[in-house]
Design a protein around this motif. Structure first.
Motif, PDB file in Angstrom:
ATOM      1  N   THR A  34       0.881  -1.248   0.033  1.00  0.00           N
ATOM      2  CA  THR A  34      -0.019  -0.099   0.075  1.00  0.00           C
ATOM      3  C   THR A  34       0.888   1.196  -0.048  1.00  0.00           C
ATOM      4  OG1 THR A  34       0.025   0.121   2.439  1.00  0.00           O
ATOM      5  CG2 THR A  34      -1.760  -1.424   1.413  1.00  0.00           C
ATOM      6  N   GLY A  35       0.372   2.340  -0.500  1.00  0.00           N
ATOM      7  CA  GLY A  35       0.823   3.648  -0.330  1.00  0.00           C
ATOM      8  C   GLY A  35       2.215   3.975  -0.510  1.00  0.00           C
ATOM      9  N   GLY A  36       3.073   4.470   0.604  1.00  0.00           N
ATOM     10  CA  GLY A  36       4.357   4.842   0.574  1.00  0.00           C
ATOM     11  C   GLY A  36       5.234   3.540   0.271  1.00  0.00           C
ATOM     12  N   THR A  37       4.747   2.413   1.095  1.00  0.00           N
ATOM     13  CA  THR A  37       5.443   1.273   0.800  1.00  0.00           C
ATOM     14  C   THR A  37       5.692   0.764  -0.091  1.00  0.00           C
ATOM     15  OG1 THR A  37       4.648   0.689   3.435  1.00  0.00           O
ATOM     16  CG2 THR A  37       5.595  -1.014   2.195  1.00  0.00           C
ATOM     17  N   LYS A  38       4.637   0.683  -0.771  1.00  0.00           N
ATOM     18  CA  LYS A  38       4.598   0.160  -2.489  1.00  0.00           C
ATOM     19  C   LYS A  38       5.502   1.072  -3.317  1.00  0.00           C
ATOM     20  CE  LYS A  38       1.565  -0.886  -6.420  1.00  0.00           C
ATOM     21  NZ  LYS A  38       2.575  -1.516  -7.072  1.00  0.00           N
ATOM     22  N   LEU A  41       9.066   0.000  -2.619  1.00  0.00           N
ATOM     23  CA  LEU A  41       9.164  -1.283  -3.409  1.00  0.00           C
ATOM     24  C   LEU A  41       9.181  -1.207  -4.846  1.00  0.00           C
ATOM     25  CD1 LEU A  41       7.136  -3.588  -0.857  1.00  0.00           C
ATOM     26  CD2 LEU A  41       9.556  -2.929  -0.708  1.00  0.00           C
ATOM     27  N   ASP A  42       8.327  -0.442  -5.311  1.00  0.00           N
ATOM     28  CA  ASP A  42       8.499  -0.056  -6.888  1.00  0.00           C
ATOM     29  C   ASP A  42       9.759   0.197  -7.277  1.00  0.00           C
ATOM     30  OD1 ASP A  42       5.845  -1.176  -6.977  1.00  0.00           O
ATOM     31  OD2 ASP A  42       4.924   0.732  -7.351  1.00  0.00           O
ATOM     32  N   GLU A  43      10.132   1.243  -6.136  1.00  0.00           N
ATOM     33  CA  GLU A  43      11.626   2.121  -6.715  1.00  0.00           C
ATOM     34  C   GLU A  43      12.672   1.046  -6.671  1.00  0.00           C
ATOM     35  OE1 GLU A  43      11.686   5.255  -4.013  1.00  0.00           O
ATOM     36  OE2 GLU A  43      10.300   6.400  -4.986  1.00  0.00           O
ATOM     37  N   ALA A  44      12.522  -0.045  -5.970  1.00  0.00           N
ATOM     38  CA  ALA A  44      13.585  -0.891  -5.663  1.00  0.00           C
ATOM     39  C   ALA A  44      13.470  -2.310  -6.725  1.00  0.00           C
ATOM     40  CB  ALA A  44      13.769  -1.526  -4.371  1.00  0.00           C
ATOM     41  N   ALA A  45      12.428  -2.046  -7.649  1.00  0.00           N
ATOM     42  CA  ALA A  45      11.927  -2.802  -8.787  1.00  0.00           C
ATOM     43  C   ALA A  45      11.422  -4.354  -8.090  1.00  0.00           C
ATOM     44  CB  ALA A  45      13.486  -3.064  -9.479  1.00  0.00           C
ATOM     45  N   ILE A  46      10.921  -3.982  -6.865  1.00  0.00           N
ATOM     46  CA  ILE A  46      10.245  -5.345  -6.326  1.00  0.00           C
ATOM     47  C   ILE A  46       8.821  -5.427  -6.698  1.00  0.00           C
ATOM     48  CG2 ILE A  46       9.637  -6.495  -4.278  1.00  0.00           C
ATOM     49  CD1 ILE A  46      12.026  -5.182  -2.870  1.00  0.00           C
ATOM     50  N   PRO A  47       8.382  -6.443  -7.257  1.00  0.00           N
ATOM     51  CA  PRO A  47       7.020  -6.648  -7.893  1.00  0.00           C
ATOM     52  C   PRO A  47       6.145  -6.617  -6.928  1.00  0.00           C
ATOM     53  CG  PRO A  47       8.053  -8.802  -8.285  1.00  0.00           C
ATOM     54  CD  PRO A  47       9.145  -7.729  -7.768  1.00  0.00           C
TER      55      PRO A  47
END
Length: 513
Positions: A34-38, A41-47
């Motif tokens: 969710t939100g800031g956590t996602k 994780l997106d910035e770290a290329a984690i799907p």
């Protein structure tokens, strides 16, 4: 692939979350976020999947409503061993969530900020996070719930070695969750209770954080721990910073707390020497060095092995005198470099710093008894000498009034029945903890017998008989301060008049049990 296939990650504290998520992905576990956590994780290329992809329902109301949905709570609460639960999950397209990693909005940190607004505090009350944590923890037979980043490594290690976490670990993490959410709610409850000025709530919810596991308690066979208020109290032994020496012991902490309570009574440079919860010497002077000398001379025997608290920085001159003694603890706002280097030559002496304040924070005192707690306000009532009443024929001199004020500040921190003999700069004799008041008078006067010039006497509670007044007068006391309030006050007043002793009534008792 792990037997557990889906994880939900939503954290305010992002410490270690990227590495944790990477570990889950490597184990073949799908991540919902969710939100800031996602975003992280997106910035770290984690799907990841977003919450609305799972629920089919958009986040709304500024994020207040996003995880409160059957597809989230059904995935957490659904029992894997009940066919009826499994059928309901299948019917409503609810996929099991086998891992959940959540920590909460920073409510405690928010209310700790200077001038935080009520609106800001309320917006940092987490609703969805505790709900998910509680749902997952209730279903610990199947769900691994992680609230503390320090547990990430353990969870990943078990997944790698066993393809899932052990039941023992899941149960332990579930217990941790309920402690965490209970503490979170307790801080909120305290904040809102204070906000509406409720003084005697029907439920008392207290929460503390483990600060230190102690070597032992009052005695070596007793286990003990030191917990700090969840919202730290700035002026407290729990907030002091230790620079040198052994770890504080149970008795060290109690003694240091008692000494800190005393020294905040004095605004001029002051040193308090304390042993076994009672002051053995209090000195005030124009410099901290002079104050220490007065405190030392007050009782050069008992100060050995004691706790010292000073309300000014320790300079080299003062440190040189302190270094001559064996002392358990020295607490001060700071230590000059040369002073610290000298005192630190003794490897065991505990040197601590604490920002001093003469402001009295009205936090309640809590004392445990078998089966319950006693709660009371601190004894920090404001007193004005201008409101004291001289009840004898003789008036105290100006110097005696100064000494009476000094002694009155000290006696409130001595275990009752408490008697303090003092002049305007130092305690001279202290009688504590006796079963009768005249016994304390005799102890204090015996200690002060060679220093009676200008000495006055303070009593924490009234004299039930006139014997204490007579004994004090016969041994050189010329002025007494006490609360008054006995049905036999007049007998004590008459005895004081007989010996030409000035007596002041404060009308405030300072009994300390």
């Amino acid at each position: 692939m792990s037997l557990m296939t889906r994880a939900l990650i939503s954290v305010s504290d992002k410490t270690g979350v990227v590495a944790f998520a990477q570990g889950l992905i490597q184990a073949g576990i799908e991540i919902v976020s969710t939100g800031g956590t996602k975003k992280i994780l997106d910035e770290a290329a984690i799907p990841t999947l977003s919450i609305d992809q799972v629920t089919g329902f958009p986040e709304m109301m500024d994020g207040r409503v996003k995880t409160l949905h059957p597809k989230i709570h059904g995935g957490l609460l659904g029992r894997r061993d009940l066919s009826s639960h499994q059928a309901a999950m299948k019917e409503h397209d609810i996929q099991a969530i086998d891992y959940i990693c959540v920590n909460l909005y920073p409510f405690k940190e928010t209310i700790s900020k200077v001038e935080v607004t009520e609106e800001e505090a309320i917006e940092n009350i987490d609703i969805g996070g505790p709900s998910m944590l509680r749902s997952a923890a209730k279903n610990f037979t199947a769900v691994t719930v992680v609230v503390d980043p320090s547990d990430y490594a353990l969870v990943l290690a078990e997944i790698e070695n066993e393809q899932q976490t052990t039941l023992a670990t899941r149960k332990r993490l579930a217990a941790k969750v309920f402690r965490h959410t209970a503490a979170y709610d307790a801080v909120i409850a305290e904040y809102l209770t204070d906000l509406v000025a409720e003084v005697e709530p029907e439920k008392l919810t207290l929460t503390y954080d483990l600060k230190q596991t102690l070597r032992y308690g009052e005695n070596s066979h007793q286990r003990a721990s030191f917990y700090q208020s969840a919202v730290p109290t700035p002026y407290s032994i729990a907030s002091a910073h230790q620079l040198h020496g052994k770890e504080l012991s149970y008795n060290n902490i109690k003694d240091a707390d008692a000494a800190l309570r005393i020294v905040r009574e004095y605004t001029e440079p002051t040193v308090v020497a304390l042993k076994h919860m009672n002051p053995c010497g209090i000195g005030s002077g124009s410099t901290i060095s002079e104050a220490y000398q007065f405190a030392y001379e007050a009782d050069p025997v008992s100060i050995f092995g004691g706790v010292l608290v000073a309300n000014r920085a320790i300079d080299l001159t003062t440190a040189q005198e302190m270094h001559k003694l064996f002392l358990e603890i020295i607490i001060a706002p700071s230590f000059e470099k040369a002073a610290f280097e000298l005192l630190a030559k003794k490897k065991n002496v505990r040197l601590l710093t604490l920002a001093f304040s003469d402001e009295h924070q009205q936090t309640p005192e809590v004392v445990s008894v078998l089966g319950g707690l006693l709660v009371q306000e601190q004894d920090i009532i404001a007193e004005l000498p201008s409101e004291w009443q001289v009840v004898t024929k003789r008036q105290p001199s100006e110097k005696e009034l100064e000494a009476l004020a000094f002694a009155w500040k000290a006696v409130k921190h001595v275990k009752s029945n408490a008697i303090v003999i003092a002049n305007e700069k130092q305690t001279l004799g202290i009688g504590a903890g006796q079963m009768n008041r005249v016994g304390s008078v005799k102890i204090a006067l015996e200690q002060a017998k060679d220093q009676m010039d200008g000495a006055v006497l303070a009593s924490d509670a009234y004299f039930p008989m006139n014997d204490s007044v007579e004994y004090a007068a016969q041994h050189g006391i010329k002025a007494i301060i006490q609360p008054g309030g006995s049905i036999r006050d007049q007998e004590s007043i008459d005895m004081a008049d007989k010996y030409g002793v000035a007596m002041v009534f404060t009308k405030v008792r300072h009994f300390r049990h």
